[in-house]
Design a protein around this motif. Sequence first.
Motif, PDB file in Angstrom:
ATOM      1  N   UNK A   1      52.086  32.057  26.979  1.00  0.00           N
ATOM      2  CA  UNK A   1      52.537  33.419  26.670  1.00  0.00           C
ATOM      3  C   UNK A   1      51.386  34.414  26.829  1.00  0.00           C
ATOM      4  N   UNK A   2      50.209  34.034  26.361  1.00  0.00           N
ATOM      5  CA  UNK A   2      49.054  34.927  26.490  1.00  0.00           C
ATOM      6  C   UNK A   2      48.670  35.120  27.959  1.00  0.00           C
ATOM      7  N   UNK A   3      48.751  34.050  28.754  1.00  0.00           N
ATOM      8  CA  UNK A   3      48.413  34.151  30.174  1.00  0.00           C
ATOM      9  C   UNK A   3      49.425  35.014  30.917  1.00  0.00           C
ATOM     10  N   UNK A   4      50.712  34.833  30.655  1.00  0.00           N
ATOM     11  CA  UNK A   4      51.741  35.648  31.306  1.00  0.00           C
ATOM     12  C   UNK A   4      51.592  37.118  30.929  1.00  0.00           C
ATOM     13  N   UNK A   5      51.261  37.380  29.674  1.00  0.00           N
ATOM     14  CA  UNK A   5      51.108  38.762  29.227  1.00  0.00           C
ATOM     15  C   UNK A   5      49.946  39.446  29.931  1.00  0.00           C
TER      16      UNK A   5
ATOM     17  N   UNK B   1      61.736  31.675  35.345  1.00  0.00           N
ATOM     18  CA  UNK B   1      61.445  30.636  36.341  1.00  0.00           C
ATOM     19  C   UNK B   1      60.680  29.481  35.714  1.00  0.00           C
ATOM     20  N   UNK B   2      59.781  29.794  34.791  1.00  0.00           N
ATOM     21  CA  UNK B   2      59.038  28.733  34.117  1.00  0.00           C
ATOM     22  C   UNK B   2      59.963  27.868  33.265  1.00  0.00           C
ATOM     23  N   UNK B   3      60.937  28.498  32.613  1.00  0.00           N
ATOM     24  CA  UNK B   3      61.894  27.740  31.803  1.00  0.00           C
ATOM     25  C   UNK B   3      62.709  26.795  32.690  1.00  0.00           C
ATOM     26  N   UNK B   4      63.132  27.274  33.864  1.00  0.00           N
ATOM     27  CA  UNK B   4      63.875  26.417  34.785  1.00  0.00           C
ATOM     28  C   UNK B   4      63.016  25.263  35.299  1.00  0.00           C
TER      29      UNK B   4
ATOM     30  N   UNK C   1      45.533  26.129  29.487  1.00  0.00           N
ATOM     31  CA  UNK C   1      46.828  25.748  28.938  1.00  0.00           C
ATOM     32  C   UNK C   1      47.946  26.040  29.936  1.00  0.00           C
ATOM     33  N   UNK C   2      47.831  27.151  30.656  1.00  0.00           N
ATOM     34  CA  UNK C   2      48.830  27.460  31.683  1.00  0.00           C
ATOM     35  C   UNK C   2      48.789  26.438  32.807  1.00  0.00           C
ATOM     36  N   UNK C   3      47.594  26.030  33.212  1.00  0.00           N
ATOM     37  CA  UNK C   3      47.480  25.022  34.261  1.00  0.00           C
ATOM     38  C   UNK C   3      48.082  23.694  33.817  1.00  0.00           C
ATOM     39  N   UNK C   4      47.866  23.338  32.565  1.00  0.00           N
ATOM     40  CA  UNK C   4      48.469  22.110  32.029  1.00  0.00           C
ATOM     41  C   UNK C   4      49.991  22.201  32.046  1.00  0.00           C
ATOM     42  N   UNK C   5      50.544  23.370  31.654  1.00  0.00           N
ATOM     43  CA  UNK C   5      51.994  23.541  31.615  1.00  0.00           C
ATOM     44  C   UNK C   5      52.606  23.586  33.009  1.00  0.00           C
TER      45      UNK C   5
ATOM     46  N   UNK D   1      50.233  24.953  20.877  1.00  0.00           N
ATOM     47  CA  UNK D   1      49.035  25.551  21.467  1.00  0.00           C
ATOM     48  C   UNK D   1      49.254  25.891  22.933  1.00  0.00           C
ATOM     49  N   UNK D   2      49.910  24.979  23.665  1.00  0.00           N
ATOM     50  CA  UNK D   2      50.190  25.221  25.081  1.00  0.00           C
ATOM     51  C   UNK D   2      51.175  26.379  25.241  1.00  0.00           C
ATOM     52  N   UNK D   3      52.180  26.417  24.396  1.00  0.00           N
ATOM     53  CA  UNK D   3      53.163  27.495  24.470  1.00  0.00           C
ATOM     54  C   UNK D   3      52.523  28.858  24.227  1.00  0.00           C
ATOM     55  N   UNK D   4      51.680  28.948  23.211  1.00  0.00           N
ATOM     56  CA  UNK D   4      50.999  30.220  22.928  1.00  0.00           C
ATOM     57  C   UNK D   4      50.052  30.597  24.070  1.00  0.00           C
TER      58      UNK D   4
END
Length: 321
Positions: A142-146, A161-164, A108-112, A136-139
Amino acid sequence: MVINTNWTVWKQSSSERAAKIRDQILNEKWQDLVTYLLSIIEPIMSMIRYTDMDRPCIGEIYDGIDSMLEKMKCTINAREKDPNEKFFKEVEAIVVERWNKMTAPLHLLAYALTPKYYSNQFLDKPRRIPPWRDLEVSDGCKAAFLRLYPDDDLRDTVTNEFIEFANGNGLSVDALRHRSKKDAHSWWYFHGACFQHLQPLAVKVLSQVASSSASERNWSTYSFIHSVKRNRLLSKRAENLVYVHSNPRLLSHKQRDYAQGETKMWDIEPKHNDLDALASQLLALTLDDSNIEQTYSASACGIGSSNFNDEEDEEEDELEI
């Protein structure tokens, strides 16, 4: 096969069973049903072949699954014409169940982090939404960053940085235009310098490849169990044997003896001191050593053990060397 002349001269072609097989194969309704089922399976096979390549494609798996389901839905609806889509929901449940087993926050992180999914060319298509609007991608992000950034301050920096990046703030005109024209890996190398912490993460994540190696290990075990001589096993029995064969081996890795005994050399990434010890032992060995097998066990090298007791076997081994 059944319209060939060899079928008619076959001594059992007149039997009741052979007649049923011939009638079934020549049945147009049955052939149409087979064609219909193959058209449903075709998107799944295409997705598997697409991901099983020697190139980074981890960022395209999530969207590929959605596209696969959409193609299957169009095929089923064109045939069934069921307003409740009962058959498609059954097929979708099977695919989603499998996806939930194999998916990970990294997918999901790779997709985002894939730029093309934020481009206008991608979002102009019907039923397309940017990754940040997918729950699902958002969650998963968040799990990957944590997990990747235990430090709260660093995680907040990466999140900003991800938001930007998702909003396109601070990106040049070429960076926005290249979202749909360059592959994700190249885009981050060329335009990602403004994201100090997110760029290294994106390069590492999007460099990962997806392959069917895990499934091929299972298939190798299955071929060992279901051989030519044992080809009458029921599918459920063969599946249970594969399970029994594979899982105890995985569970043994968690035992204390596995990490402390001779089997510690079987790990894919042994400790550096083990590698140094292994290198020194290999350099000290010569072909003239009579106790070569006692000095360094063949099993520690990852090769099959050999029996050197028989003199004829020793002569053959020396010739092969």
